[in-house]
Design a protein around this motif. Structure first.
Motif, PDB file in Angstrom:
ATOM      1  N   LEU A  96     -10.891  35.582 -43.369  1.00 21.08           N
ATOM      2  CA  LEU A  96     -11.378  35.637 -44.746  1.00 21.08           C
ATOM      3  C   LEU A  96     -12.881  35.911 -44.781  1.00 21.08           C
ATOM      4  O   LEU A  96     -13.368  36.606 -45.683  1.00 21.08           O
ATOM      5  CB  LEU A  96     -11.054  34.328 -45.465  1.00 21.08           C
ATOM      6  N   VAL A  99     -13.241  39.569 -44.302  1.00 20.84           N
ATOM      7  CA  VAL A  99     -12.907  40.242 -45.559  1.00 20.84           C
ATOM      8  C   VAL A  99     -14.099  40.203 -46.511  1.00 20.84           C
ATOM      9  O   VAL A  99     -14.453  41.212 -47.132  1.00 20.84           O
ATOM     10  CB  VAL A  99     -11.676  39.583 -46.220  1.00 20.84           C
ATOM     11  N   PHE A 100     -14.743  39.039 -46.615  1.00 15.53           N
ATOM     12  CA  PHE A 100     -15.888  38.897 -47.518  1.00 15.53           C
ATOM     13  C   PHE A 100     -17.024  39.845 -47.147  1.00 15.53           C
ATOM     14  O   PHE A 100     -17.562  40.564 -47.990  1.00 15.53           O
ATOM     15  CB  PHE A 100     -16.393  37.448 -47.508  1.00 15.53           C
ATOM     16  N   ALA A 154     -17.585  40.739 -53.975  1.00 16.25           N
ATOM     17  CA  ALA A 154     -16.981  40.131 -52.783  1.00 16.25           C
ATOM     18  C   ALA A 154     -16.662  38.657 -53.027  1.00 16.25           C
ATOM     19  O   ALA A 154     -15.607  38.157 -52.608  1.00 16.25           O
ATOM     20  CB  ALA A 154     -17.922  40.285 -51.589  1.00 16.25           C
ATOM     21  N   ASN A 157     -13.514  38.278 -55.269  1.00 17.78           N
ATOM     22  CA  ASN A 157     -12.291  38.585 -54.532  1.00 17.78           C
ATOM     23  C   ASN A 157     -11.944  37.509 -53.511  1.00 17.78           C
ATOM     24  O   ASN A 157     -10.771  37.156 -53.346  1.00 17.78           O
ATOM     25  CB  ASN A 157     -12.424  39.947 -53.836  1.00 17.78           C
ATOM     26  N   ILE A 158     -12.956  36.989 -52.830  1.00 16.55           N
ATOM     27  CA  ILE A 158     -12.661  36.000 -51.789  1.00 16.55           C
ATOM     28  C   ILE A 158     -12.282  34.650 -52.391  1.00 16.55           C
ATOM     29  O   ILE A 158     -11.454  33.915 -51.834  1.00 16.55           O
ATOM     30  CB  ILE A 158     -13.852  35.859 -50.802  1.00 16.55           C
ATOM     31  N   ALA A 161      -8.761  35.015 -53.224  1.00 16.25           N
ATOM     32  CA  ALA A 161      -7.966  35.064 -51.992  1.00 16.25           C
ATOM     33  C   ALA A 161      -7.836  33.696 -51.337  1.00 16.25           C
ATOM     34  O   ALA A 161      -6.867  33.452 -50.608  1.00 16.25           O
ATOM     35  CB  ALA A 161      -8.587  36.058 -51.014  1.00 16.25           C
ATOM     36  N   LEU A 179      -8.102  42.719 -47.091  1.00 15.80           N
ATOM     37  CA  LEU A 179      -7.404  41.917 -48.085  1.00 15.80           C
ATOM     38  C   LEU A 179      -5.981  42.418 -48.307  1.00 15.80           C
ATOM     39  O   LEU A 179      -5.044  41.622 -48.404  1.00 15.80           O
ATOM     40  CB  LEU A 179      -8.189  41.934 -49.403  1.00 15.80           C
ATOM     41  N   SER A 193      -4.917  38.078 -56.885  1.00  9.67           N
ATOM     42  CA  SER A 193      -5.773  38.716 -55.889  1.00  9.67           C
ATOM     43  C   SER A 193      -5.625  40.234 -55.940  1.00  9.67           C
ATOM     44  O   SER A 193      -6.612  40.966 -55.811  1.00  9.67           O
ATOM     45  CB  SER A 193      -5.419  38.195 -54.489  1.00  9.67           C
TER      46      SER A 193
END
Length: 208
Positions: A96, A99-100, A154, A157-158, A161, A179, A193
């Motif tokens: 994660l 992803v960020f 970001a 979204n995180i 998530a 993601l 998400s």
């Protein structure tokens, strides 16, 4: 907002599992990564030390080189590590985090390319007023705005998530965490998400 996952790690299966090919891939990606680092560092140094290059175009180019360093460093070191290890794993938290930072660096790069396009537009359409319009304060403001918008995107979204649960499936058929690659592994509803990711994609598309 915390993640309630049952599993603690994922397996990254994006590249070949052949033990004879993996050393070759390691050398290939290592050389590419080192060339990327050297090229961008040299560009940063040249622009920084040459007063003739202290103009908006090269200021933005310097920022773009720094972003390229950040973006490649988010994924390649972990890729190189997995190519040398038998167990190609990444923790849920590490995935994660990747992803960020992919969102943040990639989003900033996208915004910065838009800023650079605006800079060239001003230079072509108003050459006599270019120095007044694209002053240092505006350039710094545009760069900070690019970073801020990308990090906000970001973060949104995180945070969405983080509500995803991962119960059984652990195999990511990719060499890094994205993601979209986590959705098939989730045992919870990914609608929120997915909508956040879709909105981000649309905004980046129309922004560029």
């Amino acid at each position: 907002m915390r993640n309630h996952s049952v599993i603690s790690e994922f397996f990254l299966l994006g590249l070949s599992a052949d033990p004879q090919i993996q050393p070759l891939l390691f050398v290939l990606f290592l050389v590419i990564y080192l060339l990327t680092l050297m090229g961008n560092l040299m560009l940063l140094l040249v622009i920084g030390f040459d007063p003739r290059l202290h103009i908006p175009m090269y200021f933005f180019l310097r920022q773009l080189s720094f972003l390229d360093l950040c973006h490649s460093s988010v994924t390649v070191p972990k890729l190189l590590e997995n190519l040398l290890s038998e167990k190609k794993t990444v923790s849920v938290e590490g995935c994660l985090a990747q992803v960020f930072f992919l969102f943040a660096s990639g989003g900033t790069e996208s915004c910065l390319l838009t800023v650079m396009a605006y800079d060239r537009y001003v230079a072509i359409s108003s050459p006599l007023l270019y120095a007044q319009v694209m002053n240092r304060q505006l350039c710094m403001g545009l760069v900070w705005a690019s970073w801020s918008l990308a990090f906000l995107d970001a973060l949104i979204n995180i945070l969405v998530a983080l509500k995803l649960d991962f119960c059984e499936a652990q195999d990511i058929h990719h060499f890094c965490c994205e993601l979209s690659s986590l959705y098939p592994l989730s045992c919870s509803d990914v609608t929120a998400s997915f909508i956040a990711l879709l909105c981000s994609s649309v905004l980046h598309f129309f922004g560029n």
